[in-house]
Scaffold this motif. Structure first.
Motif, PDB file in Angstrom:
ATOM      1  N   TRP A  87      38.454  29.456  32.096  1.00  0.00           N
ATOM      2  CA  TRP A  87      38.105  30.291  33.247  1.00  0.00           C
ATOM      3  C   TRP A  87      36.870  31.140  32.956  1.00  0.00           C
ATOM      4  O   TRP A  87      35.967  31.262  33.801  1.00  0.00           O
ATOM      5  CB  TRP A  87      39.268  31.184  33.653  1.00  0.00           C
ATOM      6  CG  TRP A  87      38.896  32.088  34.790  1.00  0.00           C
ATOM      7  CD1 TRP A  87      38.632  33.425  34.734  1.00  0.00           C
ATOM      8  CD2 TRP A  87      38.702  31.700  36.159  1.00  0.00           C
ATOM      9  NE1 TRP A  87      38.294  33.901  35.976  1.00  0.00           N
ATOM     10  CE2 TRP A  87      38.325  32.865  36.872  1.00  0.00           C
ATOM     11  CE3 TRP A  87      38.813  30.498  36.838  1.00  0.00           C
ATOM     12  CZ2 TRP A  87      38.065  32.848  38.228  1.00  0.00           C
ATOM     13  CZ3 TRP A  87      38.556  30.478  38.203  1.00  0.00           C
ATOM     14  CH2 TRP A  87      38.179  31.640  38.883  1.00  0.00           C
ATOM     15  N   ARG A  95      41.539  37.647  36.875  1.00  0.00           N
ATOM     16  CA  ARG A  95      40.774  37.073  37.984  1.00  0.00           C
ATOM     17  C   ARG A  95      41.213  35.637  38.257  1.00  0.00           C
ATOM     18  O   ARG A  95      41.186  35.173  39.402  1.00  0.00           O
ATOM     19  CB  ARG A  95      39.276  37.129  37.668  1.00  0.00           C
ATOM     20  CG  ARG A  95      38.732  38.542  37.791  1.00  0.00           C
ATOM     21  CD  ARG A  95      37.276  38.657  37.402  1.00  0.00           C
ATOM     22  NE  ARG A  95      36.389  37.716  38.045  1.00  0.00           N
ATOM     23  CZ  ARG A  95      35.938  37.812  39.302  1.00  0.00           C
ATOM     24  NH1 ARG A  95      36.344  38.820  40.070  1.00  0.00           N
ATOM     25  NH2 ARG A  95      35.106  36.922  39.801  1.00  0.00           N
ATOM     26  N   LEU A 117      39.100  38.526  31.608  1.00  0.00           N
ATOM     27  CA  LEU A 117      38.913  37.902  32.913  1.00  0.00           C
ATOM     28  C   LEU A 117      40.137  37.130  33.408  1.00  0.00           C
ATOM     29  O   LEU A 117      40.125  36.603  34.522  1.00  0.00           O
ATOM     30  CB  LEU A 117      37.706  36.955  32.865  1.00  0.00           C
ATOM     31  CG  LEU A 117      36.348  37.604  32.562  1.00  0.00           C
ATOM     32  CD1 LEU A 117      35.266  36.542  32.437  1.00  0.00           C
ATOM     33  CD2 LEU A 117      35.976  38.625  33.632  1.00  0.00           C
ATOM     34  N   VAL A 158      31.012  40.015  35.252  1.00  0.00           N
ATOM     35  CA  VAL A 158      30.986  39.082  34.119  1.00  0.00           C
ATOM     36  C   VAL A 158      29.888  39.522  33.156  1.00  0.00           C
ATOM     37  O   VAL A 158      28.723  39.650  33.533  1.00  0.00           O
ATOM     38  CB  VAL A 158      30.734  37.647  34.602  1.00  0.00           C
ATOM     39  CG1 VAL A 158      30.645  36.694  33.413  1.00  0.00           C
ATOM     40  CG2 VAL A 158      31.830  37.203  35.562  1.00  0.00           C
ATOM     41  N   GLU A 163      33.355  31.284  34.967  1.00  0.00           N
ATOM     42  CA  GLU A 163      32.707  32.510  35.441  1.00  0.00           C
ATOM     43  C   GLU A 163      31.251  32.561  34.984  1.00  0.00           C
ATOM     44  O   GLU A 163      30.345  32.944  35.747  1.00  0.00           O
ATOM     45  CB  GLU A 163      33.464  33.734  34.922  1.00  0.00           C
ATOM     46  CG  GLU A 163      34.883  33.890  35.470  1.00  0.00           C
ATOM     47  CD  GLU A 163      34.964  34.908  36.590  1.00  0.00           C
ATOM     48  OE1 GLU A 163      34.038  34.959  37.424  1.00  0.00           O
ATOM     49  OE2 GLU A 163      35.970  35.650  36.618  1.00  0.00           O
ATOM     50  N   HIS A 164      31.000  32.171  33.738  1.00  0.00           N
ATOM     51  CA  HIS A 164      29.630  32.185  33.227  1.00  0.00           C
ATOM     52  C   HIS A 164      28.790  31.085  33.869  1.00  0.00           C
ATOM     53  O   HIS A 164      27.599  31.279  34.120  1.00  0.00           O
ATOM     54  CB  HIS A 164      29.627  32.049  31.708  1.00  0.00           C
ATOM     55  CG  HIS A 164      29.857  33.349  31.005  1.00  0.00           C
ATOM     56  ND1 HIS A 164      28.855  34.274  30.802  1.00  0.00           N
ATOM     57  CD2 HIS A 164      30.987  33.899  30.474  1.00  0.00           C
ATOM     58  CE1 HIS A 164      29.343  35.332  30.183  1.00  0.00           C
ATOM     59  NE2 HIS A 164      30.640  35.127  29.963  1.00  0.00           N
ATOM     60  N   ARG A 188      40.660  28.121  40.838  1.00  0.00           N
ATOM     61  CA  ARG A 188      41.739  28.864  40.175  1.00  0.00           C
ATOM     62  C   ARG A 188      42.994  28.010  39.992  1.00  0.00           C
ATOM     63  O   ARG A 188      44.104  28.511  39.965  1.00  0.00           O
ATOM     64  CB  ARG A 188      42.073  30.156  40.935  1.00  0.00           C
ATOM     65  CG  ARG A 188      40.949  31.173  40.938  1.00  0.00           C
ATOM     66  CD  ARG A 188      41.224  32.364  41.823  1.00  0.00           C
ATOM     67  NE  ARG A 188      42.527  32.922  41.558  1.00  0.00           N
ATOM     68  CZ  ARG A 188      43.296  33.489  42.488  1.00  0.00           C
ATOM     69  NH1 ARG A 188      42.886  33.522  43.741  1.00  0.00           N
ATOM     70  NH2 ARG A 188      44.460  33.989  42.159  1.00  0.00           N
ATOM     71  N   GLU A 240      28.960  30.133  36.802  1.00  0.00           N
ATOM     72  CA  GLU A 240      28.578  30.617  38.126  1.00  0.00           C
ATOM     73  C   GLU A 240      27.577  31.755  38.052  1.00  0.00           C
ATOM     74  O   GLU A 240      26.697  31.873  38.909  1.00  0.00           O
ATOM     75  CB  GLU A 240      29.812  31.085  38.895  1.00  0.00           C
ATOM     76  CG  GLU A 240      29.504  31.560  40.302  1.00  0.00           C
ATOM     77  CD  GLU A 240      30.747  31.899  41.088  1.00  0.00           C
ATOM     78  OE1 GLU A 240      30.638  32.034  42.316  1.00  0.00           O
ATOM     79  OE2 GLU A 240      31.812  32.025  40.478  1.00  0.00           O
ATOM     80  N   SER A 241      27.683  32.598  37.021  1.00  0.00           N
ATOM     81  CA  SER A 241      26.923  33.846  37.032  1.00  0.00           C
ATOM     82  C   SER A 241      25.569  33.765  36.354  1.00  0.00           C
ATOM     83  O   SER A 241      24.712  34.623  36.581  1.00  0.00           O
ATOM     84  CB  SER A 241      27.737  34.963  36.362  1.00  0.00           C
ATOM     85  OG  SER A 241      27.897  34.697  34.979  1.00  0.00           O
TER      86      SER A 241
END
Length: 349
Positions: free
Chosen positions: A318, A126, A123, A153, A322-323, A28, A325-326
């Motif tokens: 960001w 976050r 997002l 997400v 997130e994508h 972050r 990671e997901s």
């Protein structure tokens, strides 16, 4: 796949009239956030001209991207991925960003991650506040006005949307009617600071009606008719009418959001977050009213810093993280992705 805290993403945003690039870490940290605004290019037209925007993106994208990497002290070889807005937006500009990101990703051997522009806004809280899922989102910008339940997400459920104009579009068009300058939203907010919202009676669209949908075209028409009745307005009268318009919009947003809070909270624990994002979230009057509404309904209020409300590369970077990671690694083979002028957040819409 869980990514290390210092995984680094370059994000590119070119969906409208900002050419932007940023470098963000999974921890972050915003290492850089470079934005070139095309205000001067479009000022003479009183609005964004798609062809001019696309040419400006093409001229600036290389330098903006290089500046973002230099400001962050990062080389292409250190990136874990490159994200770019893949839509929705002005298709010429979106194509510039997508093709640039694809070329850089291919050259550096990292994944290219197409990002929904709306998801970038959705997002951002976050990134800036570490907000946990699920949360209620009011997305208010020049092209969109939606209330969404954000469960994860890529998992969004629309509770309400505008039936005509987006709220940011209504701000811009009303500012043009009042001859307040470009860009219209900030100009109208500045004028309203010196105005009396009670001087002119304007309707607050959808106020008290069931559901969570919005409508702003009638309010814009009411301003035009008031101008026809009043004739030429002096500076104070324009400020008063701007204040009346802003007040009507604020009341409508509060009313619709209150309905959405009832729907959202019905099957969730109390004290869930209420997030406001998008360019209109920078409006201080609207932020204050929505913050008060959240407190009244036992919800925590979150809105990004002003610089991250309007279009920027950090939100795209960001969302790319997130994508990353997901989703599974094999799903990131996206070099065949085609830019999309329309790309709804919630499936099936």
């Amino acid at each position: 796949m869980t990514i290390p805290s210092e995984t680094i993403m370059l994000g590119i945003e070119t969906s409208c009239d900002e050419t932007a690039a940023a470098v963000v870490t999974a921890g972050r940290r915003i290492l850089s956030n470079v934005v070139f605004s095309q205000i001067e290019e479009h000022k003479a037209f009183g609005g964004v001209v798609p062809e001019i925007a696309a040419r400006a993106h093409l001229e600036r994208i290389g330098g903006i991207t290089r500046a973002a990497l230099d400001d962050a002290g990062v080389e292409l070889s250190e990136l874990s991925g490159i994200a770019a807005t893949g839509g929705p937006g002005l298709i010429g500009g979106v194509m510039v960003g997508v093709m640039t990101a694809k070329a850089l990703a291919l050259a550096s051997g990292v994944p290219f991650i197409p990002v929904n522009h709306l998801e970038g806004h959705a997002l951002t809280a976050r990134l800036t506040h570490g907000v946990d899922f699920p949360y209620l989102l009011l997305l208010v910008s020049g092209g969109h006005c939606q209330l969404l339940a954000v469960d994860g997400v890529g998992t969004y459920r629309r509770l309400g949307t505008t039936m005509d104009d987006a709220v940011g579009e209504a701000f811009d068009k009303t500012a043009k009617l009042l001859d307040l300058g470009f860009p219209g939203g900030p100009a109208l907010e500045r004028a309203a600071m010196n105005g009396d919202p009670a001087r002119f009676a304007l309707p607050s669209p959808m106020l008290g009606k069931p559901g969570c949908d919005f409508s702003f075209s009638g309010l814009k028409t009411a301003v035009r008719r008031r101008l026809e009745v009043e004739g030429t307005l002096d500076e104070q009268a324009r400020a008063d009418l701007a204040a009346a318009f802003q007040n009507a919009v604020t009341r409508s947003l509060v009313d619709r959001s209150a309905h959405a809070m009832e729907v959202f909270s019905a099957d969730r624990a109390a004290n869930r977050p209420f997030v406001v994002a998008g360019g209109v979230a920078a409006n201080q009057t609207i932020r204050a009213a929505l913050s008060e509404l959240a407190a009244h309904n036992g919800m925590t209020f979150h809105a990004p810093p002003l610089a991250l409300c309007t279009d920027n590369g950090a939100m795209i970077a960001w969302a790319g993280l997130e994508h990353l990671e997901s989703v599974k690694q094999e799903r990131l083979d996206t070099l065949g992705f085609a830019p999309r002028p329309r790309w709804p957040l919630d499936p099936g819409v």
